[in-house]
Each structure stands twice: as structure tokens, then as C-alpha cells.
Design a protein around this motif. Sequence first.
Motif, PDB file in Angstrom:
ATOM      1  N   VAL A 104      19.670  30.343  50.834  1.00  0.00           N
ATOM      2  CA  VAL A 104      19.642  28.880  50.811  1.00  0.00           C
ATOM      3  C   VAL A 104      19.526  28.370  49.380  1.00  0.00           C
ATOM      4  N   THR A 105      18.614  28.961  48.605  1.00  0.00           N
ATOM      5  CA  THR A 105      18.452  28.505  47.216  1.00  0.00           C
ATOM      6  C   THR A 105      19.719  28.759  46.412  1.00  0.00           C
ATOM      7  N   ALA A 106      20.449  29.831  46.729  1.00  0.00           N
ATOM      8  CA  ALA A 106      21.701  30.110  46.024  1.00  0.00           C
ATOM      9  C   ALA A 106      22.779  29.101  46.396  1.00  0.00           C
ATOM     10  N   VAL A 107      22.879  28.764  47.679  1.00  0.00           N
ATOM     11  CA  VAL A 107      23.889  27.799  48.133  1.00  0.00           C
ATOM     12  C   VAL A 107      23.653  26.429  47.510  1.00  0.00           C
ATOM     13  N   ILE A 108      22.370  26.036  47.411  1.00  0.00           N
ATOM     14  CA  ILE A 108      22.044  24.733  46.836  1.00  0.00           C
ATOM     15  C   ILE A 108      22.057  24.787  45.309  1.00  0.00           C
ATOM     16  N   GLY A 109      21.569  25.871  44.749  1.00  0.00           N
ATOM     17  CA  GLY A 109      21.399  25.949  43.302  1.00  0.00           C
ATOM     18  C   GLY A 109      22.681  26.153  42.527  1.00  0.00           C
ATOM     19  N   THR A 110      23.652  26.866  43.094  1.00  0.00           N
ATOM     20  CA  THR A 110      24.898  27.122  42.360  1.00  0.00           C
ATOM     21  C   THR A 110      25.637  25.831  42.014  1.00  0.00           C
ATOM     22  N   PRO A 111      25.866  24.921  42.978  1.00  0.00           N
ATOM     23  CA  PRO A 111      26.506  23.648  42.606  1.00  0.00           C
ATOM     24  C   PRO A 111      25.690  22.847  41.592  1.00  0.00           C
ATOM     25  N   TYR A 112      24.378  22.893  41.717  1.00  0.00           N
ATOM     26  CA  TYR A 112      23.529  22.162  40.782  1.00  0.00           C
ATOM     27  C   TYR A 112      23.663  22.722  39.371  1.00  0.00           C
ATOM     28  N   PHE A 113      23.730  24.038  39.270  1.00  0.00           N
ATOM     29  CA  PHE A 113      23.907  24.668  37.967  1.00  0.00           C
ATOM     30  C   PHE A 113      25.254  24.275  37.364  1.00  0.00           C
ATOM     31  N   LEU A 114      26.312  24.297  38.178  1.00  0.00           N
ATOM     32  CA  LEU A 114      27.631  23.907  37.676  1.00  0.00           C
ATOM     33  C   LEU A 114      27.641  22.439  37.241  1.00  0.00           C
ATOM     34  N   TYR A 115      26.911  21.596  37.971  1.00  0.00           N
ATOM     35  CA  TYR A 115      26.809  20.191  37.579  1.00  0.00           C
ATOM     36  C   TYR A 115      26.159  20.049  36.212  1.00  0.00           C
ATOM     37  N   LEU A 116      25.098  20.794  35.974  1.00  0.00           N
ATOM     38  CA  LEU A 116      24.421  20.738  34.670  1.00  0.00           C
ATOM     39  C   LEU A 116      25.327  21.216  33.547  1.00  0.00           C
ATOM     40  N   VAL A 117      26.073  22.313  33.820  1.00  0.00           N
ATOM     41  CA  VAL A 117      26.991  22.829  32.799  1.00  0.00           C
ATOM     42  C   VAL A 117      28.055  21.803  32.467  1.00  0.00           C
TER      43      VAL A 117
END
Length: 350
Positions: free
Chosen positions: A329-342
Motif C-alpha cells: 500500500v505504501t508503495a502504491v501511494i508513495g511512488t506517484p508522490y515521489f514522481l510528483y516531487l521529482v
Amino acid sequence: MSVVAPRLSPALARVNRRAWIFVAIIAVVTVVLALCGIGFGSTWIDPRRIVEILMGEGTRGERVVVFQLRAPRVAIAALAGGAMAVSGYLLQKVTRNELASPGVLGVIGGAGLGVVIFLALLSDESNSLVTSIVWQPVAAMIGASLAIAAVFLLSGQQASSAVRLLLFGIAVGAVCKAATLILMIVGPIYRTTQASRWLAGAVNEINWGEVQVVAIGLAIAMVGVVAVARRLPPTDLDEVSARGLGLNLPVFRILIFALASALTALAVAFAGGVGFIGLMAPHLARLIVGRPVLAGIAASFLLGAIMLIGADLIVRVLFAPTEVPAGTVTAVIGTPYFLYLVLRRGSTNG
């Protein structure tokens, strides 16, 4: 001669007071979510009934379910999620890099490799561990420390560069993960199924002994975090400005990296490689409480606890009775968030 602590200006006092009000609200949400986490399972237990059981009431069966099966699971999720979040907060502050986190900088991969080496080297021919499991966090800490040291040594004098930290962190993490997989395939690993579950990031099958190890280690580490917290604001400045304020920034960074590694090691030693909490929770904490450091650390810890408790609750609701690692769950939510920050950082720099 007495030393009088400097008083905050009225404006700063109001900011601090408002920040701690938000922290108190987050704490209430954490408690409510923890009660829901204890209540949900094959049989639902009302939160009010859970409080009664925790106070010593309830049937023998209810006490077994609450104290032996569900409460340790929620407790380790709260401690591990909070530790990971505080680690991310420290790394982001000391590097002045919003993309810094235990996962991105390779710390989780290094801790994971340390644990799997521990399981592989200290197992006998029957795949039984020949030493106490309490040494597992030490192995995770050594692996995490070596990984983050490698990242910053490779980055050299440009260790504050977001691009270099990302590249070397991803590279070190990839090497650690590759070595971990090799050891799992060819090594005599104690309880291979536990190792696989650990790598995915799960909080089930936890007992109070493991919770106690993490809690004691976390309490010690948090004493260090609070001790250095008052010196964190100057790390927003460059090295010349920091020296002007009497802060030896390179030495201070080493101390912060050591604390971050210890927190990450404690988080992943038993909860596994749960990623992205150390990236997301500090950002949300700053959005909610602003710049006050102690309030930011407290909010990060509570938000990290909420994320991991919530992730575990989600997988239990959606996939019951199958045990799915909360790390998914944390990976599914966190990956898009990380890409947004980048992307946001790239557009800002561009």
C-alpha cells in the motif's frame, strides 16, 4: 551566574502553540486508528470494548485476540512507521533536500541486506537461527549505516546535490537488493518465508518481545533526536552561515546520518522494507505544523504511525483472510508522490 533561556517573540509563540494544537489533533487520530486496527479482524471488536479489555475486562478469548494477536501488530506498525518518518525528517532537514528519505538514499536496502546476511550467516543446517533474534536490529543498523555512508562518500563534496544523492542512493539500494536476492536464493536462511515477508514490509506475526526491542531502541534514539533538534534549523543554511552560528555542519551531518540510520534500522528490522513513509510523512508534517522543529518531529512520528497502521488496516480489509504485506500500500501511494516531487523540483529548477 544563572543562564536564562531566551524567550520567544509573541509571533513565534503563537506559531508554536498552533503547531502543538495540530500535533494533539493528529495524536487523537492516531489513537482512534490504532483502536480500529485492534478491532478489525476475523471478528470485529467495538473500540469501546477494546478499551474495556485493555483495562483488564473481557473474556479469555477476547484478551488473547487483543493482547496476543492484534495489539502487537498495531504497536509495531506505530513504532516502525513513526521511526521511519522521523528518519526522513532528519535527512530532509540536514541535506536541505525534499527528496531525501531512507528509501531513496538506499538506507532501507542496506538495512535489508544487513538483516538477510544476519539470517544467512547465523543459521544452522536445519535453517534454525543459532543466536537470539534480538541481534537482528543491530544487523539492520550496520547495513543501514554502511549504505548511507557509501551514498555520501560517492557523492563527495556535492552531497547536498539532489541529483547526485538520488543517483547514488538508487544505485546503492539496487546493489543491496540484488545481493539480498542472491543470499535468499543460495543461502541457508532461517525461516525463509519470514525473510520474504520481511522484505515486502509486513507487520503480522509480531510478538511482544520484538515490540519491546524496537520500543527500547526507539526510546534511546529519540533522546538523541530531541537533543540535536534545537540545532536543526541552522542546517537550512549553507556551510559558511552554519559556521558563523558555531555549528560544524560536516560533523553534525554525520551525527544526523547516524541517528537516521538507527531509526531506519529499528523500523525495518521487524516491520520490513516499508518504503516511502520516510518521504511522505515529513512533507505532510511541514504542511500541517510549519517550521517548528520539535512539533515537526512529533507530527512526523504520528503521521508515520498513521500511515503504516492505516496501510495494514487497508490490506486486512481488502484482502482478508489473505495476509498481504502493508508495504504494498505504501508503495502504491508513495511512488506517484515521489514522481510528483521529482517533477515539481525539475519544473522549479527549470
